[in-house]
Design a protein around this motif. Sequence first.
Motif, short mmCIF file in Angstrom:
data_model
loop_
_atom_site.label_atom_id
_atom_site.label_comp_id
_atom_site.label_asym_id
_atom_site.label_seq_id
_atom_site.Cartn_x
_atom_site.Cartn_y
_atom_site.Cartn_z
N ILE A 1 -8.00 -7.45 4.82
CA ILE A 1 -8.90 -6.95 5.85
C ILE A 1 -10.16 -7.80 5.97
O ILE A 1 -10.88 -7.99 4.99
N GLU B 1 -12.95 -3.71 9.86
CA GLU B 1 -12.32 -2.45 10.25
C GLU B 1 -13.07 -1.86 11.45
O GLU B 1 -14.26 -1.56 11.37
N GLY C 1 -8.75 11.47 5.92
CA GLY C 1 -9.55 11.37 4.69
C GLY C 1 -8.71 11.18 3.44
O GLY C 1 -9.14 11.50 2.34
N ARG C 2 -7.50 10.62 3.61
CA ARG C 2 -6.62 10.44 2.45
C ARG C 2 -7.16 9.41 1.48
O ARG C 2 -7.01 9.55 0.27
N GLY C 3 -7.82 8.38 2.04
CA GLY C 3 -8.37 7.34 1.18
C GLY C 3 -9.34 7.93 0.18
O GLY C 3 -9.20 7.73 -1.03
N ASP D 1 -3.83 2.44 10.59
CA ASP D 1 -3.64 3.89 10.43
C ASP D 1 -3.30 4.46 11.81
O ASP D 1 -3.57 3.81 12.84
N VAL E 1 0.87 -1.18 0.00
CA VAL E 1 0.00 0.00 0.00
C VAL E 1 0.90 1.22 0.00
O VAL E 1 1.86 1.28 0.78
N ASN F 1 -7.72 4.13 13.16
CA ASN F 1 -8.88 3.93 12.28
C ASN F 1 -8.42 3.67 10.85
O ASN F 1 -8.01 4.59 10.17
N LYS G 1 0.96 4.99 0.94
CA LYS G 1 0.14 5.90 1.74
C LYS G 1 0.77 7.28 1.80
O LYS G 1 1.87 7.44 2.33
N VAL H 1 -2.44 -5.51 4.03
CA VAL H 1 -3.04 -6.56 4.85
C VAL H 1 -4.41 -6.92 4.28
O VAL H 1 -5.08 -6.10 3.67
P1 GDP Z 1 -7.30 7.77 5.81
O1 GDP Z 1 -8.29 7.70 4.71
O2 GDP Z 1 -6.48 9.01 5.74
O3 GDP Z 1 -7.90 7.58 7.15
O4 GDP Z 1 -6.25 6.56 5.55
P2 GDP Z 1 -6.27 5.04 6.08
O5 GDP Z 1 -4.89 4.65 6.41
O6 GDP Z 1 -7.27 4.84 7.14
O7 GDP Z 1 -6.68 4.23 4.78
C1 GDP Z 1 -7.95 4.41 4.18
C2 GDP Z 1 -8.55 3.07 3.78
O8 GDP Z 1 -7.69 2.42 2.88
C3 GDP Z 1 -8.73 2.11 4.94
O9 GDP Z 1 -9.91 2.34 5.64
C4 GDP Z 1 -8.76 0.79 4.19
O10 GDP Z 1 -10.05 0.52 3.71
C5 GDP Z 1 -7.83 1.03 3.03
N1 GDP Z 1 -6.54 0.39 3.34
C6 GDP Z 1 -5.48 0.98 3.95
N2 GDP Z 1 -4.50 0.07 4.14
C7 GDP Z 1 -4.94 -1.10 3.66
C8 GDP Z 1 -4.41 -2.43 3.56
O11 GDP Z 1 -3.29 -2.73 3.97
N3 GDP Z 1 -5.17 -3.37 2.95
C9 GDP Z 1 -6.41 -3.10 2.48
N4 GDP Z 1 -7.11 -4.08 1.92
N5 GDP Z 1 -6.97 -1.87 2.55
C10 GDP Z 1 -6.25 -0.89 3.13
#
Ligand code: GDP
Length: 397
Positions: A102, A105, A52-54, A211, A43, A197, A45, A100
């Motif tokens: 999932i 969550e 809210g990066r996702g 995260d 991933v 989260n 990141k 990973v």
């Molecule tokens: P945020 O959007 O800034 O809070 O960033 P996050 O680190 O929470 O990532 C956002 C979303 O990406 C998570 O809720 C997951 O659904 C997805 N994600 C992040 N890392 C992984 C991973 O290792 N595997 C999978 N399948 N999804 C991931």
Amino acid sequence: MKLMEYQGKDLFRRVGIPTPSGVFATTADDVKTFITEHPGSWVLKSQVMMGGRGKAGGIKFADDAAQGETLAKELIGKHLVSIQNPDGETVKSLLVEEKVKIAHEAYVSIAIDRAAKKPVIIVSAQGGMDVEEVAEKHPDAIVKAWVDPAIGFSPFLARELFFAAKLPAGYGKTFPKVVGALYDMFMTYGANLVEINPLVLTEDGAVIASDAKVELDDNALFKHPDIAGWNKAAPTDEDQAAGVAIGLGMSNYAKFSDEPGEPPKNVGTIANGAGLGMGTMDAVKNAGGGAANFLDIGGGAQAELVKNSYKLVTSDDRVTAMFINIFGGITRGDQVALGIVDALKGDDVRKVPLVIRLTGTNAEEGRKILADAGFFPVETMDEGAAKAVALANGGSN
Ligand code: GDP
Ligand code: MN
């Protein structure tokens, strides 16, 4: 002080909260090399100080080195905007993490409840990117427990939360340990907020902090000087040594590397006073340029120190113009001017266009000395910054 995800996870590991394995990267090349050496699914990141990066497109998945390189190029330099941060932020670095699998969550955080004067642990089984919506539409899906700091955390609190939040059974064994460690971290590092989260339950049954959002209380940072320096443009040991060698203080000189998506750092700066030094770098930035360094010559700068500071800053090959910003008072403008004229006389210095802003004691005499010697004296900081940026980029105005 807010931490980036990779910094928050550093603290997680210190207290024993499981995190995915990963590496911090600032270039697409590094990402490519890393995935080549560690084949698998990763991933990418974006490391920015916002949530809210996702949803903002700042999280990408790569299955091989070539894809990793392409996506890294896309992300680094990208301006991410989210609901939480409408101004947005430009991505300068990435965390490359093992992807990973999932199964679930969840959400867990600890914050200070100011009304209750206690830390509050907040848990929801419906974690992930829509947790704000959950809080709004299903407030009953969010459960809380307060910790009496005099008593401390006890695992039964976490077990109560586990049942109240209806977390999937797979979390049962690890969840109290994770919450206990998170509470330790909250107290040890003087946090205002620690948030996981999602707290992921993997298909293999492991519980992992996917995260990290961490905010530390600035007033507690003195207890952890290593962390206090994390988000400051701290001088490297090399910079410190170079500054000290010419008679500057330990943190009076720092050199900055170029960043993707930002203008080249080609304006050398010298100012008297740390605040003015930072203001000078900001002025250069506002003028559309980039400061190559920070250098505070301090009060009462004498010709010799000005000369050696000039030499130190121009020893950086990137520097194509200099901006010296002296706000008078103790420092005498004519002394500064003489120092510069003297410094540029020798054959041992690299001569670049030099803009100098002088005000205060003997400023007029100083400006005259400089103008006579063929430099660019100015009166205001913004005027000087604009001129220096133009000269650094090959223009004349
Ligand atoms: P945020 O959007 O800034 O809070 O960033 P996050 O680190 O929470 O990532 C956002 C979303 O990406 C998570 O809720 C997951 O659904 C997805 N994600 C992040 N890392 C992984 C991973 O290792 N595997 C999978 N399948 N999804 C991931
Ligand atoms: Mn998240």
